[in-house]
Design a protein around this motif. Structure first.
Motif, PDB file in Angstrom:
ATOM      1  N   HIS A 222       0.874  -1.195   0.000  1.00  0.00           N
ATOM      2  CA  HIS A 222       0.000   0.000   0.000  1.00  0.00           C
ATOM      3  C   HIS A 222       0.907   1.240   0.000  1.00  0.00           C
ATOM      4  N   GLY A 223       0.822   2.111   0.972  1.00  0.00           N
ATOM      5  CA  GLY A 223       1.574   3.374   0.934  1.00  0.00           C
ATOM      6  C   GLY A 223       3.077   3.183   0.954  1.00  0.00           C
ATOM      7  N   ALA A 225       4.821   1.517  -0.706  1.00  0.00           N
ATOM      8  CA  ALA A 225       5.390   1.240  -2.034  1.00  0.00           C
ATOM      9  C   ALA A 225       6.230   2.408  -2.560  1.00  0.00           C
ATOM     10  N   ASP A 254       9.405 -11.621  -8.628  1.00  0.00           N
ATOM     11  CA  ASP A 254       9.387 -10.583  -7.577  1.00  0.00           C
ATOM     12  C   ASP A 254       8.266  -9.599  -7.870  1.00  0.00           C
ATOM     13  N   LYS A 255       7.731  -9.006  -6.817  1.00  0.00           N
ATOM     14  CA  LYS A 255       6.781  -7.898  -6.992  1.00  0.00           C
ATOM     15  C   LYS A 255       7.579  -6.637  -7.280  1.00  0.00           C
ATOM     16  N   MET A 257       7.598  -2.874  -6.955  1.00  0.00           N
ATOM     17  CA  MET A 257       6.839  -1.906  -6.166  1.00  0.00           C
ATOM     18  C   MET A 257       6.556  -0.633  -6.958  1.00  0.00           C
ATOM     19  N   PHE A 259       3.919  -0.604  -9.058  1.00  0.00           N
ATOM     20  CA  PHE A 259       3.195  -1.021 -10.269  1.00  0.00           C
ATOM     21  C   PHE A 259       1.966  -1.846  -9.907  1.00  0.00           C
ATOM     22  N   GLY A 260       0.944  -1.725 -10.761  1.00  0.00           N
ATOM     23  CA  GLY A 260      -0.277  -2.504 -10.583  1.00  0.00           C
ATOM     24  C   GLY A 260      -1.234  -1.809  -9.628  1.00  0.00           C
ATOM     25  N   HIS A 261      -2.451  -2.282  -9.635  1.00  0.00           N
ATOM     26  CA  HIS A 261      -3.460  -1.689  -8.747  1.00  0.00           C
ATOM     27  C   HIS A 261      -4.633  -2.644  -8.572  1.00  0.00           C
ATOM     28  N   ALA A 262      -5.229  -2.585  -7.390  1.00  0.00           N
ATOM     29  CA  ALA A 262      -6.360  -3.483  -7.108  1.00  0.00           C
ATOM     30  C   ALA A 262      -7.604  -3.109  -7.916  1.00  0.00           C
ATOM     31  N   ARG A 270      -3.516   9.330 -11.383  1.00  0.00           N
ATOM     32  CA  ARG A 270      -2.595  10.181 -10.633  1.00  0.00           C
ATOM     33  C   ARG A 270      -1.191  10.113 -11.205  1.00  0.00           C
ATOM     34  N   ASP A 312       2.314   5.718  -6.636  1.00  0.00           N
ATOM     35  CA  ASP A 312       3.541   5.717  -5.841  1.00  0.00           C
ATOM     36  C   ASP A 312       4.831   5.807  -6.659  1.00  0.00           C
TER      37      ASP A 312
HETATM   38  C1  LIG Z   1      -1.222   4.149  -3.239  1.00  0.00           C
HETATM   39  C2  LIG Z   1      -1.271   2.692  -3.307  1.00  0.00           C
HETATM   40  O1  LIG Z   1      -1.455   2.031  -2.331  1.00  0.00           O
HETATM   41  S1  LIG Z   1      -1.164   2.009  -4.845  1.00  0.00           S
HETATM   42  C3  LIG Z   1      -0.572   0.367  -4.563  1.00  0.00           C
HETATM   43  C4  LIG Z   1       0.851   0.382  -4.082  1.00  0.00           C
HETATM   44  N1  LIG Z   1       1.411  -0.975  -4.029  1.00  0.00           N
HETATM   45  C5  LIG Z   1       2.364  -1.411  -4.864  1.00  0.00           C
HETATM   46  O2  LIG Z   1       2.820  -0.703  -5.765  1.00  0.00           O
HETATM   47  C6  LIG Z   1       2.869  -2.794  -4.605  1.00  0.00           C
HETATM   48  C7  LIG Z   1       3.032  -3.578  -5.910  1.00  0.00           C
HETATM   49  N2  LIG Z   1       1.736  -3.936  -6.467  1.00  0.00           N
HETATM   50  C8  LIG Z   1       1.031  -4.989  -5.980  1.00  0.00           C
HETATM   51  O3  LIG Z   1       1.471  -5.736  -5.119  1.00  0.00           O
HETATM   52  C9  LIG Z   1      -0.354  -5.229  -6.549  1.00  0.00           C
HETATM   53  O4  LIG Z   1      -0.449  -4.750  -7.873  1.00  0.00           O
HETATM   54  C10 LIG Z   1      -1.454  -4.569  -5.675  1.00  0.00           C
HETATM   55  C11 LIG Z   1      -1.305  -4.969  -4.210  1.00  0.00           C
HETATM   56  C12 LIG Z   1      -1.383  -3.052  -5.790  1.00  0.00           C
HETATM   57  C13 LIG Z   1      -2.809  -5.020  -6.204  1.00  0.00           C
HETATM   58  O5  LIG Z   1      -2.891  -6.399  -5.971  1.00  0.00           O
HETATM   59  P1  LIG Z   1      -3.954  -7.315  -6.755  1.00  0.00           P
HETATM   60  O6  LIG Z   1      -5.249  -6.623  -6.845  1.00  0.00           O
HETATM   61  O7  LIG Z   1      -3.919  -8.628  -6.066  1.00  0.00           O
HETATM   62  O8  LIG Z   1      -3.288  -7.389  -8.181  1.00  0.00           O
HETATM   63  P2  LIG Z   1      -3.818  -8.132  -9.484  1.00  0.00           P
HETATM   64  O9  LIG Z   1      -4.990  -9.008  -9.170  1.00  0.00           O
HETATM   65  O10 LIG Z   1      -4.003  -7.106 -10.542  1.00  0.00           O
HETATM   66  O11 LIG Z   1      -2.586  -9.044  -9.885  1.00  0.00           O
HETATM   67  C14 LIG Z   1      -2.632  -9.718 -11.102  1.00  0.00           C
HETATM   68  C15 LIG Z   1      -1.340 -10.427 -11.362  1.00  0.00           C
HETATM   69  O12 LIG Z   1      -0.310  -9.477 -11.590  1.00  0.00           O
HETATM   70  C16 LIG Z   1       0.744  -9.656 -10.662  1.00  0.00           C
HETATM   71  N3  LIG Z   1       1.199  -8.362 -10.217  1.00  0.00           N
HETATM   72  C17 LIG Z   1       0.420  -7.351  -9.758  1.00  0.00           C
HETATM   73  N4  LIG Z   1       1.197  -6.307  -9.412  1.00  0.00           N
HETATM   74  C18 LIG Z   1       2.459  -6.693  -9.655  1.00  0.00           C
HETATM   75  C19 LIG Z   1       3.694  -6.042  -9.470  1.00  0.00           C
HETATM   76  N5  LIG Z   1       3.758  -4.800  -8.969  1.00  0.00           N
HETATM   77  N6  LIG Z   1       4.830  -6.704  -9.814  1.00  0.00           N
HETATM   78  C20 LIG Z   1       4.770  -7.937 -10.324  1.00  0.00           C
HETATM   79  N7  LIG Z   1       3.613  -8.609 -10.505  1.00  0.00           N
HETATM   80  C21 LIG Z   1       2.481  -7.986 -10.165  1.00  0.00           C
HETATM   81  C22 LIG Z   1       0.119 -10.404  -9.517  1.00  0.00           C
HETATM   82  O13 LIG Z   1       1.082 -11.126  -8.781  1.00  0.00           O
HETATM   83  C23 LIG Z   1      -0.862 -11.291 -10.231  1.00  0.00           C
HETATM   84  O14 LIG Z   1      -0.137 -12.372 -10.801  1.00  0.00           O
HETATM   85  P3  LIG Z   1      -0.711 -13.873 -10.731  1.00  0.00           P
HETATM   86  O15 LIG Z   1      -2.030 -13.805 -11.444  1.00  0.00           O
HETATM   87  O16 LIG Z   1       0.333 -14.660 -11.402  1.00  0.00           O
HETATM   88  O17 LIG Z   1      -0.860 -14.160  -9.271  1.00  0.00           O
END
Ligand SMILES: CC(=O)SCCNC(=O)CCNC(=O)[C@H](O)C(C)(C)COP(=O)(O)OP(=O)(O)OC[C@H]1O[C@@H](n2cnc3c(N)ncnc32)[C@H](O)[C@@H]1OP(=O)(O)O
Ligand SMILES: O=C([O-])CC(=O)C(=O)O
Length: 375
Positions: A222-223, A225, A254-255, A257, A259-262, A270, A312
């Motif tokens: 979450h924050g 990141a 690896d994740k 950080m 990238f991606g969003h729920a 933004r 982020d």
């Molecule tokens: C202001 C904020 O809080 S914004 C969010 C800040 N957080 C981050 O940047 C942390 C990195 N990102 C993540 O961990 C995720 O994208 C989250 C937590 C933001 C959202 O999680 P979810 O809703 O579960 O993501 P989603 O369902 O779209 O994931 C789909 C696939 O992409 C992958 N994926 C999503 N984000 C990432 C990432 N940043 N890096 C690598 N892979 C990723 C997931 O592992 C998943 O793979 P799988 O199907 O093989 O398991």
């Protein structure tokens, strides 16, 4: 265009958990609105204090209302001596998010929310005091200085930069801080806001709701990141290295950080705003590494995974270019998101039922208790 996100399954994804009139996330058109206003328009033309007023008081202020509100906030900036003494006892290697959590919680001991009729005053006090909580601790623990917690900066963003660096910030930096605080202010039922609402639903006090939310915002998914993204970006010394490094991280699953969003499926509205300001700051400092590295990671993530930078990612380089230490990145998010958290607490209180979902039981069947001597 990425495929539609699956809004079901784990993490309560896609479940409607309550109502809000505060923001919309990921709807057609604006992408993110605060009480109906497109966040990009607010970031272009409003002051953060106006946006705070919008969220907390319901409408954008008039000139006179904004002047009175900014004046009220300016007068609430100083910290009580007892809080300064607590902050002085927190070690330099503590995480500043833990400092914010403690600072908020301690203020709740000495200036408690006596009843819900003062909820807006308590929020305004926290909004005014948070930059000093962060900077008083930081400057004392890192530089051995007991700073004056009051400045004559008109804006919260300028006040924070002045406290941190001990001098008047540039106009550009004040503007970027203002934009950043607006972008981070509110985001519907994200994890930290939902935490605040769950706490509010027990009719707990505002300090407890905010303290709980800070704990939830702290995590790197979450924050946290923005801090984690900075640590990753700094590992690379060229765009080429960044591409190779990103491919390696993806291969290791690896994740990445930042990238991606729920909720968003192909972009975070933004991002374009803060990316633009990060570029301006990069040009100002003559950067030839961090911004190109960030763009290389961004491009690789889209090409490889159709994953896009969230709010982020470019905040990391933007804050860095303004000389903000990496570990203070997420506490700045706190200073902003407090407005959204508090507005959600007010909403929850105005139409409350305790939030208490059910669980699907996956444990063993009912069985007979066996006394300890027979086990
Ligand atoms: C202001 C904020 O809080 S914004 C969010 C800040 N957080 C981050 O940047 C942390 C990195 N990102 C993540 O961990 C995720 O994208 C989250 C937590 C933001 C959202 O999680 P979810 O809703 O579960 O993501 P989603 O369902 O779209 O994931 C789909 C696939 O992409 C992958 N994926 C999503 N984000 C990432 C990432 N940043 N890096 C690598 N892979 C990723 C997931 O592992 C998943 O793979 P799988 O199907 O093989 O398991
Ligand atoms: O909505 C979310 O899940 C996370 C987010 O972007 C925010 O809180 O700003």
């Amino acid at each position: 265009m990425a495929e539609a996100k699956v809004l079901s399954g784990a993490g309560l994804r896609g479940q409607v958990a309550g109502q809000t009139a505060l923001s919309t996330v990921g709807q057609a058109g604006a992408g993110l609105t605060y009480r109906g206003y497109d966040v990009r328009e607010l970031a272009a033309d409003a002051q953060f204090e106006e946006v705070a007023y919008l969220l907390l008081y319901g409408e954008l202020p008039t000139q006179a209302e904004l002047a009175a509100y900014s004046n009220k906030l300016s007068k609430l900036r100083d910290l009580p001596q007892a809080l300064k003494e607590v902050l002085e006892r927190i070690p330099a290697d503590a995480h500043p998010m833990d400092v914010m959590r403690t600072g908020c919680s301690f203020l709740g001991n000495i200036e408690p929310e006596k009843d819900f009729s003062v909820q807006r005053d308590v929020t305004d006090r926290l909004l005014a005091a948070f930059p000093a909580i962060m900077c008083y601790w930081y400057r004392f623990s890192h530089d051995g200085q007991r700073i004056d917690c009051v400045t004559d900066e008109p804006s919260i963003g300028g006040h924070f930069l002045h406290l941190l660096h001990g001098k008047k910030p540039s106009e550009l930096h004040v503007k970027v801080m203002n934009v950043s605080l607006i972008l981070y202010a509110e985001h519907e039922f994200n994890a930290s806001t939902f935490t605040a609402r769950v706490c509010a639903s027990t009719l707990s006090d505002l300090y407890s709701c905010v303290t709980a939310a800070i704990g939830s915002l702290r995590g790197p998914l979450h924050g946290g990141a923005n801090e984690a993204a900075m640590e990753m970006i700094e590992r690379f010394s060229s765009a080429q290295e960044a591409v190779e490094g990103t491919l390696g991280m993806l291969a290791r699953k690896d994740k990445i950080m930042g990238f991606g969003h729920a909720i968003y499926k192909d972009s975070d509205p933004r991002n374009e705003v803060i990316k633009g300001w990060s570029k301006k700051l990069a040009d100002e400092v003559g950067d030839t590494v961090l911004f190109p590295v960030s763009e290389a990671i961004d491009k690789t993530m889209w090409e490889q995974k159709k994953l896009f930078p969230n709010a982020d990612f470019y905040h990391a380089s933007a804050y860095h270019f303004m000389g903000i230490p990496t570990k203070l990145f997420t506490p700045i998010f706190v200073c902003s998101r407090l407005t959204g958290w508090a507005a959600h607490v007010f909403e929850q209180r105005a139409n409350n039922r305790i939030i208490r979902p059910s669980a699907e039981y996956t444990g063993v069947e009912q069985r007979k208790f066996v006394p300890i001597e027979r086990r």
